[in-house]
Motif scaffolding. Structure first.
Motif, PDB file in Angstrom:
ATOM      1  N   LYS A  52       0.839  -1.198   0.000  1.00  0.00           N
ATOM      2  CA  LYS A  52       0.000   0.000   0.000  1.00  0.00           C
ATOM      3  C   LYS A  52       0.872   1.244   0.000  1.00  0.00           C
ATOM      4  N   LYS A  53       0.261   2.356  -0.301  1.00  0.00           N
ATOM      5  CA  LYS A  53       0.886   3.670  -0.205  1.00  0.00           C
ATOM      6  C   LYS A  53       0.246   4.418   0.965  1.00  0.00           C
ATOM      7  N   ALA A  54       0.847   5.524   1.357  1.00  0.00           N
ATOM      8  CA  ALA A  54       0.354   6.305   2.493  1.00  0.00           C
ATOM      9  C   ALA A  54      -1.113   6.700   2.304  1.00  0.00           C
ATOM     10  N   ALA A  55      -1.480   7.073   1.089  1.00  0.00           N
ATOM     11  CA  ALA A  55      -2.861   7.491   0.825  1.00  0.00           C
ATOM     12  C   ALA A  55      -3.851   6.381   1.146  1.00  0.00           C
ATOM     13  N   ASP A  56      -3.469   5.123   0.897  1.00  0.00           N
ATOM     14  CA  ASP A  56      -4.345   3.989   1.207  1.00  0.00           C
ATOM     15  C   ASP A  56      -4.587   3.888   2.711  1.00  0.00           C
ATOM     16  N   LEU A  57      -3.521   4.076   3.493  1.00  0.00           N
ATOM     17  CA  LEU A  57      -3.649   4.010   4.950  1.00  0.00           C
ATOM     18  C   LEU A  57      -4.534   5.130   5.467  1.00  0.00           C
ATOM     19  N   LYS A  58      -4.330   6.327   4.925  1.00  0.00           N
ATOM     20  CA  LYS A  58      -5.099   7.482   5.377  1.00  0.00           C
ATOM     21  C   LYS A  58      -6.580   7.348   5.034  1.00  0.00           C
ATOM     22  N   LEU A  59      -6.874   6.776   3.887  1.00  0.00           N
ATOM     23  CA  LEU A  59      -8.262   6.577   3.484  1.00  0.00           C
ATOM     24  C   LEU A  59      -8.926   5.497   4.341  1.00  0.00           C
ATOM     25  N   HIS A  60      -8.189   4.424   4.613  1.00  0.00           N
ATOM     26  CA  HIS A  60      -8.718   3.307   5.401  1.00  0.00           C
ATOM     27  C   HIS A  60      -8.956   3.698   6.854  1.00  0.00           C
ATOM     28  N   SER A  61      -8.041   4.464   7.419  1.00  0.00           N
ATOM     29  CA  SER A  61      -8.089   4.799   8.843  1.00  0.00           C
ATOM     30  C   SER A  61      -7.902   6.303   9.027  1.00  0.00           C
ATOM     31  N   PRO A  62      -8.989   7.070   8.952  1.00  0.00           N
ATOM     32  CA  PRO A  62      -8.876   8.525   9.065  1.00  0.00           C
ATOM     33  C   PRO A  62      -8.189   8.993  10.348  1.00  0.00           C
ATOM     34  N   GLU A  63      -8.176   8.147  11.384  1.00  0.00           N
ATOM     35  CA  GLU A  63      -7.485   8.552  12.615  1.00  0.00           C
ATOM     36  C   GLU A  63      -5.985   8.692  12.403  1.00  0.00           C
ATOM     37  N   ASP A 113       5.016  13.145   4.900  1.00  0.00           N
ATOM     38  CA  ASP A 113       4.412  14.380   4.383  1.00  0.00           C
ATOM     39  C   ASP A 113       5.395  15.552   4.434  1.00  0.00           C
ATOM     40  N   GLU A 114       6.169  15.620   5.512  1.00  0.00           N
ATOM     41  CA  GLU A 114       7.101  16.738   5.718  1.00  0.00           C
ATOM     42  C   GLU A 114       8.295  16.711   4.762  1.00  0.00           C
ATOM     43  N   ILE A 115       8.670  15.516   4.279  1.00  0.00           N
ATOM     44  CA  ILE A 115       9.871  15.434   3.426  1.00  0.00           C
ATOM     45  C   ILE A 115       9.518  15.102   1.977  1.00  0.00           C
ATOM     46  N   GLN A 116       8.310  15.439   1.577  1.00  0.00           N
ATOM     47  CA  GLN A 116       7.914  15.197   0.182  1.00  0.00           C
ATOM     48  C   GLN A 116       8.960  15.768  -0.766  1.00  0.00           C
ATOM     49  N   GLY A 117       9.270  15.012  -1.800  1.00  0.00           N
ATOM     50  CA  GLY A 117      10.262  15.444  -2.771  1.00  0.00           C
ATOM     51  C   GLY A 117      11.657  14.932  -2.466  1.00  0.00           C
ATOM     52  N   ALA A 118      11.848  14.362  -1.267  1.00  0.00           N
ATOM     53  CA  ALA A 118      13.153  13.785  -0.911  1.00  0.00           C
ATOM     54  C   ALA A 118      13.339  12.472  -1.659  1.00  0.00           C
ATOM     55  N   LYS A 119      14.540  11.948  -1.631  1.00  0.00           N
ATOM     56  CA  LYS A 119      14.848  10.700  -2.326  1.00  0.00           C
ATOM     57  C   LYS A 119      14.516   9.478  -1.477  1.00  0.00           C
ATOM     58  N   ILE A 120      13.505   9.604  -0.644  1.00  0.00           N
ATOM     59  CA  ILE A 120      13.094   8.503   0.224  1.00  0.00           C
ATOM     60  C   ILE A 120      11.697   8.065  -0.184  1.00  0.00           C
ATOM     61  N   GLN A 121      11.588   6.795  -0.530  1.00  0.00           N
ATOM     62  CA  GLN A 121      10.316   6.203  -0.948  1.00  0.00           C
ATOM     63  C   GLN A 121       9.773   5.363   0.199  1.00  0.00           C
ATOM     64  N   PHE A 122       8.501   5.543   0.508  1.00  0.00           N
ATOM     65  CA  PHE A 122       7.855   4.786   1.574  1.00  0.00           C
ATOM     66  C   PHE A 122       6.820   3.851   0.970  1.00  0.00           C
ATOM     67  N   ASP A 123       6.899   2.594   1.348  1.00  0.00           N
ATOM     68  CA  ASP A 123       5.888   1.606   0.981  1.00  0.00           C
ATOM     69  C   ASP A 123       5.423   0.935   2.256  1.00  0.00           C
ATOM     70  N   TYR A 124       4.164   0.561   2.285  1.00  0.00           N
ATOM     71  CA  TYR A 124       3.565  -0.048   3.467  1.00  0.00           C
ATOM     72  C   TYR A 124       2.997  -1.403   3.066  1.00  0.00           C
ATOM     73  N   ARG A 125       3.253  -2.405   3.877  1.00  0.00           N
ATOM     74  CA  ARG A 125       2.746  -3.746   3.588  1.00  0.00           C
ATOM     75  C   ARG A 125       1.893  -4.208   4.757  1.00  0.00           C
ATOM     76  N   GLY A 126       0.589  -4.248   4.514  1.00  0.00           N
ATOM     77  CA  GLY A 126      -0.350  -4.694   5.531  1.00  0.00           C
ATOM     78  C   GLY A 126      -0.352  -6.212   5.626  1.00  0.00           C
ATOM     79  N   ILE A 127      -0.324  -6.691   6.856  1.00  0.00           N
ATOM     80  CA  ILE A 127      -0.324  -8.145   7.072  1.00  0.00           C
ATOM     81  C   ILE A 127      -1.495  -8.537   7.965  1.00  0.00           C
ATOM     82  N   GLY A 128      -1.842  -9.808   7.908  1.00  0.00           N
ATOM     83  CA  GLY A 128      -2.896 -10.342   8.760  1.00  0.00           C
ATOM     84  C   GLY A 128      -2.361 -10.708  10.137  1.00  0.00           C
ATOM     85  N   LYS A 129      -3.275 -11.002  11.037  1.00  0.00           N
ATOM     86  CA  LYS A 129      -2.899 -11.347  12.404  1.00  0.00           C
ATOM     87  C   LYS A 129      -2.088 -12.639  12.491  1.00  0.00           C
TER      88      LYS A 129
END
Length: 177
Positions: A52-63, A113-129
């Motif tokens: 997933k990407k950050a936007a997916d996490l934010k959409l799934h969990s507005p908190e 969000d604060e370092i947008q445009g930097a050479k750092i890529q963030f990916d998120y991998r959701g896993i089950g319990k």
């Protein structure tokens, strides 16, 4: 106190107070009830699984969005991350069901969000319990959240445990800042 989602579903906001009138039944984690002649239910979101990407996490969990706003990252570390010369990939393993992830991921989302445009890529991998995700097994991830940090395709370290209190500091130190 209701947030309408793009997919047509609705979520209750975190500070909503339920005052059910009439009869309701519990079906597992779902609550079924009627209101104004309509049959309704409240149920938790299904877990986020896979890459997933950050936007997916934010959409799934507005908190996550709300809690990210309350985090104040270290400005010196942020400046160092923005100046990172080599491309970096941060692969974050998390469980959308995990209480610790719900507390700590907003910190990293704010940093991203604060370092947008930097050479750092963030990916998120959701896993089950059950922790049966093939990448979890291959990389020997024993807890979530855990972030594996790569430079030039090679793992240089991981964010675990207390690193999540200030992930920008831990990441900056790991990258030589």
């Amino acid at each position: 106190k209701v947030a309408r989602q793009k997919d047509g579903t609705v979520d209750l906001l975190a500070d909503a107070v339920l005052n059910p009138q009439g009869k309701f039944t519990l079906a597992g984690e779902r609550v079924d009830f009627s209101s104004e002649g309509k049959k309704l239910n409240l149920a938790p979101n299904p877990p986020l699984l896979g890459l997933k990407k950050a936007a997916d996490l934010k959409l799934h969990s507005p908190e996550y969005v709300r809690d990210a706003k309350t985090y104040s990252p270290n400005p010196v570390s942020l400046a160092k991350l923005k100046k990172q010369a080599q491309p970096v990939r941060v692969l974050v393993f998390f469980g959308s069901w995990c209480g610790h992830c719900k507390q700590m991921l907003p910190h990293l989302l704010r940093v991203q969000d604060e370092i947008q445009g930097a050479k750092i890529q963030f990916d998120y991998r959701g896993i089950g319990k059950d922790f049966k995700d093939p990448e979890i097994l291959r990389l020997k991830i024993g807890e979530v959240p855990t972030a594996v940090v790569y430079v030039n395709g090679k793992e240089i370290g991981r964010l675990t445990k207390n690193d999540w209190l200030a992930p920008e500091v831990a990441l900056s130190v790991m990258l030589g800042g």
